[in-house]
Design a protein around this motif. Sequence first.
Motif, PDB file in Angstrom:
ATOM      1  N   ARG A 155       4.305 -17.370  11.844  1.00 28.76           N
ATOM      2  CA  ARG A 155       4.703 -17.549  13.241  1.00 28.76           C
ATOM      3  C   ARG A 155       3.683 -16.930  14.191  1.00 28.76           C
ATOM      4  NH1 ARG A 155       7.172 -14.335  16.557  1.00 28.76           N
ATOM      5  NH2 ARG A 155       7.976 -12.955  14.951  1.00 28.76           N
ATOM      6  N   LEU A 156       3.250 -15.710  13.877  1.00 27.06           N
ATOM      7  CA  LEU A 156       2.305 -15.022  14.770  1.00 27.06           C
ATOM      8  C   LEU A 156       0.928 -15.685  14.751  1.00 27.06           C
ATOM      9  CD1 LEU A 156       3.497 -11.422  14.027  1.00 27.06           C
ATOM     10  CD2 LEU A 156       3.607 -12.577  16.231  1.00 27.06           C
ATOM     11  N   ALA A 157       0.498 -16.160  13.582  1.00 20.61           N
ATOM     12  CA  ALA A 157      -0.784 -16.861  13.514  1.00 20.61           C
ATOM     13  C   ALA A 157      -0.716 -18.145  14.335  1.00 20.61           C
ATOM     14  CB  ALA A 157      -1.144 -17.169  12.066  1.00 20.61           C
ATOM     15  N   SER A 158       0.429 -18.819  14.295  1.00 17.97           N
ATOM     16  CA  SER A 158       0.612 -20.024  15.092  1.00 17.97           C
ATOM     17  C   SER A 158       0.567 -19.700  16.583  1.00 17.97           C
ATOM     18  CB  SER A 158       1.938 -20.689  14.739  1.00 17.97           C
ATOM     19  OG  SER A 158       2.141 -21.845  15.500  1.00 17.97           O
ATOM     20  N   GLU A 159       1.212 -18.606  16.990  1.00 16.11           N
ATOM     21  CA  GLU A 159       1.184 -18.195  18.399  1.00 16.11           C
ATOM     22  C   GLU A 159      -0.226 -17.864  18.860  1.00 16.11           C
ATOM     23  OE1 GLU A 159       3.890 -14.995  19.215  1.00 16.11           O
ATOM     24  OE2 GLU A 159       5.622 -16.121  18.507  1.00 16.11           O
ATOM     25  N   CYS A 160      -1.055 -17.379  17.940  1.00 16.87           N
ATOM     26  CA  CYS A 160      -2.425 -17.016  18.287  1.00 16.87           C
ATOM     27  C   CYS A 160      -3.379 -18.197  18.163  1.00 16.87           C
ATOM     28  CB  CYS A 160      -2.900 -15.861  17.400  1.00 16.87           C
ATOM     29  SG  CYS A 160      -2.044 -14.308  17.740  1.00 16.87           S
ATOM     30  N   GLY A 161      -2.845 -19.367  17.802  1.00 20.88           N
ATOM     31  CA  GLY A 161      -3.679 -20.558  17.707  1.00 20.88           C
ATOM     32  C   GLY A 161      -4.485 -20.651  16.427  1.00 20.88           C
ATOM     33  N   ILE A 162      -4.088 -19.935  15.395  1.00 19.76           N
ATOM     34  CA  ILE A 162      -4.793 -19.966  14.112  1.00 19.76           C
ATOM     35  C   ILE A 162      -3.945 -20.820  13.167  1.00 19.76           C
ATOM     36  CG2 ILE A 162      -5.889 -18.553  12.344  1.00 19.76           C
ATOM     37  CD1 ILE A 162      -5.734 -16.206  14.330  1.00 19.76           C
ATOM     38  N   GLU A 163      -4.015 -22.127  13.370  1.00 20.71           N
ATOM     39  CA  GLU A 163      -3.091 -23.063  12.722  1.00 20.71           C
ATOM     40  C   GLU A 163      -3.258 -23.154  11.214  1.00 20.71           C
ATOM     41  OE1 GLU A 163      -0.515 -24.331  14.269  1.00 20.71           O
ATOM     42  OE2 GLU A 163      -1.176 -23.409  16.117  1.00 20.71           O
ATOM     43  N   ALA A 164      -4.485 -23.162  10.708  1.00 18.91           N
ATOM     44  CA  ALA A 164      -4.692 -23.286   9.263  1.00 18.91           C
ATOM     45  C   ALA A 164      -4.060 -22.105   8.526  1.00 18.91           C
ATOM     46  CB  ALA A 164      -6.179 -23.373   8.947  1.00 18.91           C
ATOM     47  N   ALA A 165      -4.279 -20.915   9.047  1.00 16.73           N
ATOM     48  CA  ALA A 165      -3.697 -19.726   8.424  1.00 16.73           C
ATOM     49  C   ALA A 165      -2.184 -19.720   8.571  1.00 16.73           C
ATOM     50  CB  ALA A 165      -4.295 -18.466   9.036  1.00 16.73           C
ATOM     51  N   ALA A 166      -1.696 -20.223   9.695  1.00 14.36           N
ATOM     52  CA  ALA A 166      -0.248 -20.279   9.907  1.00 14.36           C
ATOM     53  C   ALA A 166       0.409 -21.176   8.861  1.00 14.36           C
ATOM     54  CB  ALA A 166       0.062 -20.783  11.315  1.00 14.36           C
ATOM     55  N   LYS A 167      -0.206 -22.334   8.597  1.00  8.69           N
ATOM     56  CA  LYS A 167       0.347 -23.242   7.587  1.00  8.69           C
ATOM     57  C   LYS A 167       0.355 -22.598   6.206  1.00  8.69           C
ATOM     58  CE  LYS A 167      -0.887 -27.475   9.991  1.00  8.69           C
ATOM     59  NZ  LYS A 167      -1.739 -28.661  10.016  1.00  8.69           N
ATOM     60  N   ASP A 168      -0.739 -21.909   5.862  1.00  2.00           N
ATOM     61  CA  ASP A 168      -0.805 -21.231   4.559  1.00  2.00           C
ATOM     62  C   ASP A 168       0.266 -20.155   4.432  1.00  2.00           C
ATOM     63  OD1 ASP A 168      -2.946 -22.819   3.863  1.00  2.00           O
ATOM     64  OD2 ASP A 168      -4.461 -21.276   4.286  1.00  2.00           O
ATOM     65  N   ALA A 169       0.446 -19.382   5.486  1.00  3.74           N
ATOM     66  CA  ALA A 169       1.436 -18.302   5.453  1.00  3.74           C
ATOM     67  C   ALA A 169       2.850 -18.870   5.356  1.00  3.74           C
ATOM     68  CB  ALA A 169       1.300 -17.421   6.688  1.00  3.74           C
ATOM     69  N   TYR A 170       3.137 -19.932   6.127  1.00  7.50           N
ATOM     70  CA  TYR A 170       4.458 -20.561   6.034  1.00  7.50           C
ATOM     71  C   TYR A 170       4.708 -21.103   4.639  1.00  7.50           C
ATOM     72  CZ  TYR A 170       5.742 -20.464  10.990  1.00  7.50           C
ATOM     73  OH  TYR A 170       6.104 -20.074  12.245  1.00  7.50           O
ATOM     74  N   LYS A 171       3.677 -21.697   4.049  1.00  9.90           N
ATOM     75  CA  LYS A 171       3.816 -22.245   2.690  1.00  9.90           C
ATOM     76  C   LYS A 171       4.155 -21.136   1.702  1.00  9.90           C
ATOM     77  CE  LYS A 171       1.267 -24.873  -0.775  1.00  9.90           C
ATOM     78  NZ  LYS A 171      -0.028 -25.478  -1.125  1.00  9.90           N
ATOM     79  N   LEU A 172       3.440 -20.012   1.795  1.00  5.19           N
ATOM     80  CA  LEU A 172       3.744 -18.866   0.919  1.00  5.19           C
ATOM     81  C   LEU A 172       5.159 -18.358   1.147  1.00  5.19           C
ATOM     82  CD1 LEU A 172       0.442 -16.791   1.134  1.00  5.19           C
ATOM     83  CD2 LEU A 172       1.331 -17.980  -0.872  1.00  5.19           C
TER      84      LEU A 172
END
Length: 150
Positions: A123-140
């Motif tokens: 969620r926080l990576a998505s808020e910061c505009g770091i979409e690739a990392a956000a998707k990876d973190a959500y997947k984990l």
Amino acid sequence: KAGAKAEPKKAAAKGAATTPPADLTAKEPEPLAVPVLQLILSEAADSDLLEGENCTWAGREDAFARPPLTFHHLLRCLAELEEQGYQLWTFPVLAMLHQLAEIFPIGPVRKTIQCLADMKLGRLASECGIEAAAKDAYKLGRQALGTITA
């Protein structure tokens, strides 16, 4: 003297450690334990959101004397940072939360803490505009959520 303010007495906190904390500088700094955090920090550095190219993790597992209390303090710290708009500063706290999870025996408590950290990281990576990392973190986080049992 009459009317003079009395100095407050310094009392040791109940259950305070009687030995000094572990020396965190005794060994070489360890790299971040969570690959997704490494990705987030490198993307943030590439976007000029962070200064410097390296991130040093100075914590160790034995740094957490009271894991349940540390867990609640880390969550409160995350909430305060988010409330003040310091989303980028939450990433090191999330790294500490991941490292804290390693203290607990393998089981539902450890998996739950790791899942929580991954979901917040996404969620926080998505808020910061770091979409690739956000998707990876959500997947984990979603994978971990499916493995948690009571």
